[in-house]
Design a protein around this motif. Structure first.
Motif, PDB file in Angstrom:
ATOM      1  N   THR A 123       0.779  -1.209  -0.077  1.00  0.00           N
ATOM      2  CA  THR A 123      -0.140   0.091  -0.299  1.00  0.00           C
ATOM      3  C   THR A 123       0.834   1.388  -0.002  1.00  0.00           C
ATOM      4  N   ALA A 124       2.031   1.167   0.381  1.00  0.00           N
ATOM      5  CA  ALA A 124       2.905   2.495   0.480  1.00  0.00           C
ATOM      6  C   ALA A 124       3.326   2.719  -1.079  1.00  0.00           C
ATOM      7  N   ALA A 125       2.752   1.729  -2.013  1.00  0.00           N
ATOM      8  CA  ALA A 125       3.191   2.328  -3.447  1.00  0.00           C
ATOM      9  C   ALA A 125       2.344   3.709  -3.712  1.00  0.00           C
ATOM     10  N   GLU A 129       6.667   4.458  -1.749  1.00  0.00           N
ATOM     11  CA  GLU A 129       7.489   3.878  -0.809  1.00  0.00           C
ATOM     12  C   GLU A 129       7.290   2.344  -0.791  1.00  0.00           C
ATOM     13  N   SER A 130       6.648   1.690  -1.836  1.00  0.00           N
ATOM     14  CA  SER A 130       6.570   0.137  -1.781  1.00  0.00           C
ATOM     15  C   SER A 130       7.699  -0.458  -1.942  1.00  0.00           C
ATOM     16  N   ILE A 131       7.819  -1.563  -1.182  1.00  0.00           N
ATOM     17  CA  ILE A 131       8.640  -2.750  -1.364  1.00  0.00           C
ATOM     18  C   ILE A 131       8.015  -3.608  -2.121  1.00  0.00           C
ATOM     19  N   SER A 132       8.247  -3.656  -3.551  1.00  0.00           N
ATOM     20  CA  SER A 132       7.322  -4.728  -4.460  1.00  0.00           C
ATOM     21  C   SER A 132       8.150  -5.918  -4.673  1.00  0.00           C
ATOM     22  N   LEU A 133       7.621  -6.984  -4.539  1.00  0.00           N
ATOM     23  CA  LEU A 133       8.126  -8.463  -5.006  1.00  0.00           C
ATOM     24  C   LEU A 133       7.588  -8.471  -6.638  1.00  0.00           C
ATOM     25  N   ASP A 164       6.893 -18.698  -6.114  1.00  0.00           N
ATOM     26  CA  ASP A 164       6.514 -19.208  -4.840  1.00  0.00           C
ATOM     27  C   ASP A 164       6.909 -18.069  -4.117  1.00  0.00           C
ATOM     28  N   GLU A 165       8.058 -17.622  -4.225  1.00  0.00           N
ATOM     29  CA  GLU A 165       8.565 -16.452  -3.148  1.00  0.00           C
ATOM     30  C   GLU A 165       7.697 -15.602  -2.812  1.00  0.00           C
ATOM     31  N   VAL A 166       7.151 -14.931  -4.078  1.00  0.00           N
ATOM     32  CA  VAL A 166       6.225 -13.938  -4.253  1.00  0.00           C
ATOM     33  C   VAL A 166       4.927 -14.314  -3.186  1.00  0.00           C
ATOM     34  N   ARG A 167       4.558 -15.395  -3.474  1.00  0.00           N
ATOM     35  CA  ARG A 167       3.439 -15.968  -2.826  1.00  0.00           C
ATOM     36  C   ARG A 167       3.474 -15.889  -1.355  1.00  0.00           C
ATOM     37  N   TYR A 168       4.552 -16.521  -0.826  1.00  0.00           N
ATOM     38  CA  TYR A 168       4.891 -16.675   0.609  1.00  0.00           C
ATOM     39  C   TYR A 168       5.390 -15.439   1.349  1.00  0.00           C
ATOM     40  N   LEU A 169       6.049 -14.526   0.488  1.00  0.00           N
ATOM     41  CA  LEU A 169       6.685 -13.171   1.095  1.00  0.00           C
ATOM     42  C   LEU A 169       5.659 -12.180   1.197  1.00  0.00           C
ATOM     43  N   THR A 170       4.558 -12.232   0.352  1.00  0.00           N
ATOM     44  CA  THR A 170       3.430 -11.054   0.219  1.00  0.00           C
ATOM     45  C   THR A 170       2.701 -11.010   1.714  1.00  0.00           C
ATOM     46  N   ALA A 171       3.008 -11.894   2.460  1.00  0.00           N
ATOM     47  CA  ALA A 171       2.527 -11.775   3.943  1.00  0.00           C
ATOM     48  C   ALA A 171       3.308 -10.883   4.793  1.00  0.00           C
ATOM     49  N   ILE A 172       4.603 -10.842   4.408  1.00  0.00           N
ATOM     50  CA  ILE A 172       5.685 -10.017   5.104  1.00  0.00           C
ATOM     51  C   ILE A 172       5.513  -8.592   4.499  1.00  0.00           C
ATOM     52  N   THR A 173       5.466  -8.534   3.179  1.00  0.00           N
ATOM     53  CA  THR A 173       5.593  -7.153   2.523  1.00  0.00           C
ATOM     54  C   THR A 173       4.373  -6.451   2.242  1.00  0.00           C
ATOM     55  N   GLY A 174       3.362  -7.456   1.932  1.00  0.00           N
ATOM     56  CA  GLY A 174       2.082  -6.704   1.739  1.00  0.00           C
ATOM     57  C   GLY A 174       0.970  -6.799   2.908  1.00  0.00           C
ATOM     58  N   SER A 175       1.166  -7.795   3.730  1.00  0.00           N
ATOM     59  CA  SER A 175       0.132  -7.638   5.068  1.00  0.00           C
ATOM     60  C   SER A 175       0.772  -7.151   6.015  1.00  0.00           C
ATOM     61  N   ALA A 176       2.106  -7.285   6.292  1.00  0.00           N
ATOM     62  CA  ALA A 176       2.747  -6.661   7.527  1.00  0.00           C
ATOM     63  C   ALA A 176       2.365  -5.138   7.833  1.00  0.00           C
ATOM     64  N   PRO A 177       2.493  -4.372   6.611  1.00  0.00           N
ATOM     65  CA  PRO A 177       1.964  -2.881   7.005  1.00  0.00           C
ATOM     66  C   PRO A 177       0.538  -2.816   7.993  1.00  0.00           C
ATOM     67  N   ALA A 178      -0.403  -3.739   7.816  1.00  0.00           N
ATOM     68  CA  ALA A 178      -1.340  -3.848   8.735  1.00  0.00           C
ATOM     69  C   ALA A 178      -0.924  -4.214  10.291  1.00  0.00           C
ATOM     70  N   PHE A 179       0.111  -5.188  10.312  1.00  0.00           N
ATOM     71  CA  PHE A 179       0.480  -5.636  11.509  1.00  0.00           C
ATOM     72  C   PHE A 179       1.131  -4.580  12.135  1.00  0.00           C
ATOM     73  N   VAL A 180       1.786  -3.710  11.403  1.00  0.00           N
ATOM     74  CA  VAL A 180       2.844  -2.513  12.060  1.00  0.00           C
ATOM     75  C   VAL A 180       1.785  -1.566  12.451  1.00  0.00           C
ATOM     76  N   ALA A 181       0.700  -1.303  11.571  1.00  0.00           N
ATOM     77  CA  ALA A 181      -0.387  -0.492  12.135  1.00  0.00           C
ATOM     78  C   ALA A 181      -0.915  -0.760  13.290  1.00  0.00           C
ATOM     79  N   TYR A 182      -1.359  -1.960  13.480  1.00  0.00           N
ATOM     80  CA  TYR A 182      -2.036  -2.721  14.659  1.00  0.00           C
ATOM     81  C   TYR A 182      -1.110  -2.601  15.716  1.00  0.00           C
ATOM     82  N   SER A 261      -1.769 -19.006   4.903  1.00  0.00           N
ATOM     83  CA  SER A 261      -2.766 -20.134   4.765  1.00  0.00           C
ATOM     84  C   SER A 261      -3.961 -19.520   4.035  1.00  0.00           C
ATOM     85  N   LYS A 262      -4.342 -18.697   4.607  1.00  0.00           N
ATOM     86  CA  LYS A 262      -5.594 -18.047   4.048  1.00  0.00           C
ATOM     87  C   LYS A 262      -5.398 -17.535   2.273  1.00  0.00           C
ATOM     88  N   ALA A 263      -4.212 -16.883   1.948  1.00  0.00           N
ATOM     89  CA  ALA A 263      -3.881 -16.698   0.748  1.00  0.00           C
ATOM     90  C   ALA A 263      -3.660 -17.838  -0.174  1.00  0.00           C
TER      91      ALA A 263
END
Ligand SMILES: NC(=O)c1ccc[n+]([C@@H]2O[C@H](COP(=O)([O-])OP(=O)(O)OC[C@H]3O[C@@H](n4cnc5c(N)ncnc54)[C@H](OP(=O)(O)O)[C@@H]3O)[C@@H](O)[C@H]2O)c1
Length: 276
Positions: A123-125, A129-133, A164-182, A261-263
């Motif tokens: 979302t920082a795109a 400021e995105s880190i895009s995989l 495969d790396e894009v699939r599993y690292l999206t949790a770290i780079t894509g979803s984690a901004p929500a974790f940081v906000a939380y 797991s969800k994704a």
């Protein structure tokens, strides 16, 4: 500089972030962008006014004029769009930003030798400021790679990965901004529990997060920053001890696993093998 003519199919938040980034970083790029959607004419009028780009609801008519086509619509409409697109593409570079739609998916549905890529921005795109995989298909030429670099650089920084790396690292780079906000929200609640106003609590926490992120980036080493702040036996160490006792790291691992797991369902095993 880029000579790309970019057709966006989908004109939502991610299409706007990439178009804005391209226009901001490449002179006269607005003249080489066409943005399209299916339903929302008002949205297209807003984009036309804001960025002076061409807009239309007939993306199929624009395919022949494009060098690059960015699929910026929901994953679930990709099949329908790709079916139409496969009859129209000649040598256009097709890029998707959709969750779960990797290069192999695109290659299966488009004519043989179509150059394809998958970008997963975060979302920082929207602030460059995105880190895009990203992962690429098997038919990219040097000019496709350059075109891709121009797009990636316009929204921040990037990392080439396997599909495969894009699939599993999206949790770290894509979803984690929500974790940081939380995490920030929890600190704001803590500050407010001492009687501080929400406004002041937010201001303090936001600036602390921003400064800490810059410090970690500068040091390129989160552990070093943690140790720098933590005097052995001191007050911060006491706080960290509570985080350890409550298994903070394990909780984060579980949050990442649950996201994956969800994704992606079945890739959980791959992730563990690669990360450990
Ligand atoms: N937002 C993010 O932070 C983020 C991050 C990484 C990846 N992504 C990916 O980016 C893609 C777009 O997300 P977004 O956040 O930009 O969504 P969004 O703001 O909801 O925009 C989706 C766009 O797709 C259009 N659309 C829907 N169905 C269409 C169809 N059949 N043909 C053409 N256009 C169609 C919509 O317009 P109409 O309804 O008017 O057709 C709208 O312009 C998604 O695949 C998502 O997985 C988003």
């Amino acid at each position: 500089m880029t000579n790309q003519k970019v057709l966006f199919i989908g004109a939502g938040r991610m299409a706007e972030a990439i178009a804005a980034g391209l226009i901001h970083t490449n002179a006269s790029m607005n003249e080489r962008i066409v943005m399209t959607n299916q339903r929302d004419k008002k949205r297209l009028a807003e984009l036309k006014e804001k960025y002076v780009v061409d807009v239309t609801q007939d993306w199929e008519a624009e395919v022949k004029n494009a060098t690059t086509i960015v699929l910026a619509m929901p994953p679930e409409v990709h099949d329908e769009v790709l079916e139409k697109l496969s009859k129209l593409v000649t040598n256009q570079f097709v890029i998707t930003v959709a969750a779960g739609i990797g290069p192999s998916y695109l290659e299966e549905r488009l004519p043989a030798h179509t150059a394809v890529a998958w970008i997963m921005p975060n979302t920082a795109a929207t602030i460059g400021e995105s880190i895009s995989l990203y992962a690429v298909g098997s038919s990219l030429s040097e000019s496709h790679k350059q075109a891709l670099t121009v797009i990636l650089n316009s929204i921040g920084s990037s990392q080439l990965c396997t599909e495969d790396e894009v699939r599993y690292l999206t949790a770290i780079t894509g979803s984690a901004p929500a974790f940081v906000a939380y995490f920030s929200e929890a600190l704001i609640d803590s500050a407010m529990s001492y009687g501080v106003s929400k406004e002041l609590a937010q201001k303090l926490v936001v600036q602390m997060m921003s400064g800490s992120a810059n410090l970690i980036k500068h040091a390129a080493n989160p552990s070093a920053v943690r140790k720098q702040v933590t005097t052995p036996g001191g007050a911060t160490a006491e706080g960290l001890k509570v985080m350890e006792q409550h298994r903070f790291k394990e909780m984060i691992h579980r949050a990442v696993d649950a996201t994956n797991s969800k994704a992606n369902g079945s890739i959980k095993g791959v992730k563990r093998e690669r990360l450990i």
